[in-house]
Design a protein around this motif. Structure first.
Motif, PDB file in Angstrom:
ATOM      1  N   LEU A  84       0.847  -1.183   0.000  1.00  0.00           N
ATOM      2  CA  LEU A  84       0.000   0.000   0.000  1.00  0.00           C
ATOM      3  C   LEU A  84       0.883   1.232   0.000  1.00  0.00           C
ATOM      4  O   LEU A  84       1.756   1.380   0.857  1.00  0.00           O
ATOM      5  N   PHE A  85       0.653   2.130  -0.961  1.00  0.00           N
ATOM      6  CA  PHE A  85       1.358   3.417  -1.004  1.00  0.00           C
ATOM      7  C   PHE A  85       0.326   4.527  -0.841  1.00  0.00           C
ATOM      8  O   PHE A  85      -0.670   4.575  -1.566  1.00  0.00           O
ATOM      9  N   THR A  86       0.565   5.414   0.119  1.00  0.00           N
ATOM     10  CA  THR A  86      -0.347   6.540   0.307  1.00  0.00           C
ATOM     11  C   THR A  86       0.405   7.689   0.972  1.00  0.00           C
ATOM     12  O   THR A  86       1.604   7.618   1.210  1.00  0.00           O
ATOM     13  N   SER A  87      -0.317   8.755   1.266  1.00  0.00           N
ATOM     14  CA  SER A  87       0.265   9.921   1.930  1.00  0.00           C
ATOM     15  C   SER A  87      -0.748  10.467   2.917  1.00  0.00           C
ATOM     16  O   SER A  87      -1.947  10.175   2.835  1.00  0.00           O
ATOM     17  N   ASP A  88      -0.271  11.265   3.880  1.00  0.00           N
ATOM     18  CA  ASP A  88      -1.174  11.772   4.917  1.00  0.00           C
ATOM     19  C   ASP A  88      -1.781  13.124   4.567  1.00  0.00           C
ATOM     20  O   ASP A  88      -2.767  13.539   5.181  1.00  0.00           O
ATOM     21  N   HIS A  89      -1.220  13.833   3.600  1.00  0.00           N
ATOM     22  CA  HIS A  89      -1.803  15.122   3.191  1.00  0.00           C
ATOM     23  C   HIS A  89      -1.185  15.550   1.873  1.00  0.00           C
ATOM     24  O   HIS A  89      -0.192  14.982   1.404  1.00  0.00           O
ATOM     25  N   GLY A  90      -1.780  16.581   1.277  1.00  0.00           N
ATOM     26  CA  GLY A  90      -1.258  17.145   0.040  1.00  0.00           C
ATOM     27  C   GLY A  90      -0.372  18.344   0.309  1.00  0.00           C
ATOM     28  O   GLY A  90       0.281  18.438   1.355  1.00  0.00           O
ATOM     29  N   GLU A  91      -0.365  19.290  -0.638  1.00  0.00           N
ATOM     30  CA  GLU A  91       0.524  20.463  -0.534  1.00  0.00           C
ATOM     31  C   GLU A  91      -0.057  21.593  -1.375  1.00  0.00           C
ATOM     32  O   GLU A  91      -0.219  21.456  -2.583  1.00  0.00           O
ATOM     33  N   HIS A  92      -0.366  22.717  -0.714  1.00  0.00           N
ATOM     34  CA  HIS A  92      -0.910  23.855  -1.483  1.00  0.00           C
ATOM     35  C   HIS A  92       0.036  25.056  -1.524  1.00  0.00           C
ATOM     36  O   HIS A  92      -0.316  26.108  -2.068  1.00  0.00           O
ATOM     37  N   PHE A  93       1.241  24.921  -0.961  1.00  0.00           N
ATOM     38  CA  PHE A  93       2.279  25.937  -1.082  1.00  0.00           C
ATOM     39  C   PHE A  93       1.824  27.330  -0.628  1.00  0.00           C
ATOM     40  O   PHE A  93       2.184  28.337  -1.224  1.00  0.00           O
ATOM     41  N   GLY A  94       1.028  27.388   0.422  1.00  0.00           N
ATOM     42  CA  GLY A  94       0.622  28.679   0.960  1.00  0.00           C
ATOM     43  C   GLY A  94      -0.416  29.411   0.140  1.00  0.00           C
ATOM     44  O   GLY A  94      -0.635  30.604   0.356  1.00  0.00           O
TER      45      GLY A  94
END
Length: 283
Positions: A84-94
């Motif tokens: 399983l590959f996943t992430s805990d959050h994304g990224e909106h760069f401020g």
């Protein structure tokens, strides 16, 4: 190697891609100047400063995952190991608040998730909404272990068989640190509320919230126009409010009071009237 003949569980957490955004030598250059998602391109933030490094770090992480796959193949474990590959959050760069995550927006909450192995070898995508809280139940179910009744979340294995009738029609989002916030997302709508005066670092919830965002994801997938408070969408907001309250109660929270947003015209997500924003963006 020492555990290849016995059941094993390995959890590997990589910090990348994460601040500080510094890709390995030669990786940033591959992606600098490339495609920028419209929401990150539209709103002011640090996107153009960091996106090349971010993409380069993602590429390097992908290569690291490939080495794990190679190791499983060399040990003849691929056909009996779930990965399983996943992430805990994304990224909106401020672009959405004063930090880089912890908002209701897709750039914060939508994460990559891919699973392979026994029970997951048919390929394809699941179109239903899945939350990270569903992943532990999924792994237990796939391993033949009973999912505890008290565990939140649902195994996605029925979805792989086309059994979608009982699947939830929305996902529930809790926002901390940057604010005390709650949100709900359906296939079409995103509805978010915030607790005024609450400190997201010290307080985990509230009895009182106010409406903050409403997005039509079908017409506006990059969430450029905030529709909260628009008179013609009051019924939609009311329905989403009731669904959000129901989900909050289901997770053990007290029933909150949610104040309606005042009447207003559509806005972009920085609180500027949409007409003014269009004029500004064309300058």
């Amino acid at each position: 190697d020492d555990h290849k003949d016995k059941p094993f569980y390995l959890f590997l957490s990589q910090i990348e891609p994460h601040q500080p955004f510094v890709a390995p030598d030669g990786y940033r250059e591959r992606y600098t100047g490339g495609w920028v998602p419209p929401d990150l391109a539209t709103f002011k933030g640090e996107t153009h400063q960091h996106l090349g490094d971010y993409y380069g770090m993602v590429k390097r992480l992908d290569e690291a995952l490939g080495r794990i796959q190679d190791a499983l193949k060399s040990l003849d474990l691929t056909r009996k190991t779930i990965v399983l590959f996943t992430s805990d959050h994304g990224e909106h760069f401020g672009t959405r608040n004063a930090e880089h995550k912890r908002s209701c927006h897709e750039s914060s909450i939508r994460v990559p998730t891919a699973i392979q192995g026994p029970g997951f070898d048919s390929g394809g995508n699941i179109r239903q909404l899945v939350s990270t809280v569903d992943l532990p139940a999924t792994l237990l179910d796939a391993a033949g272990i009973a999912v505890p009744e008290h565990m939140q979340g649902h195994s996605i294995l029925p979805l792989l068989k086309g059994e979608t009738d009982k699947w939830p029609e929305e996902v529930f989002i809790q926002i901390s640190e940057s604010q005390v916030g709650r949100a709900i997302r359906t296939d079409r709508w995103k509805y978010s509320v915030v607790a005024p005066g609450k400190n997201g670092y010290r307080e985990s919830g509230s009895d009182n919230y106010v409406e903050e965002f409403l997005y039509d994801l079908e017409a506006d997938p990059y969430e450029l126009s905030n529709l909260i408070g628009c008179g013609h969408l009051r019924e939609i907001a009311a329905e989403m409010r009731e669904r959000l309250i129901r989900r909050m109660i289901e997770t053990g929270e007290s029933k909150p009071a949610i104040a309606q947003a005042p009447d207003r015209m559509p806005e972009n997500s920085h609180g500027v009237s949409w007409e003014k924003w269009q004029a500004w963006s064309q300058e």
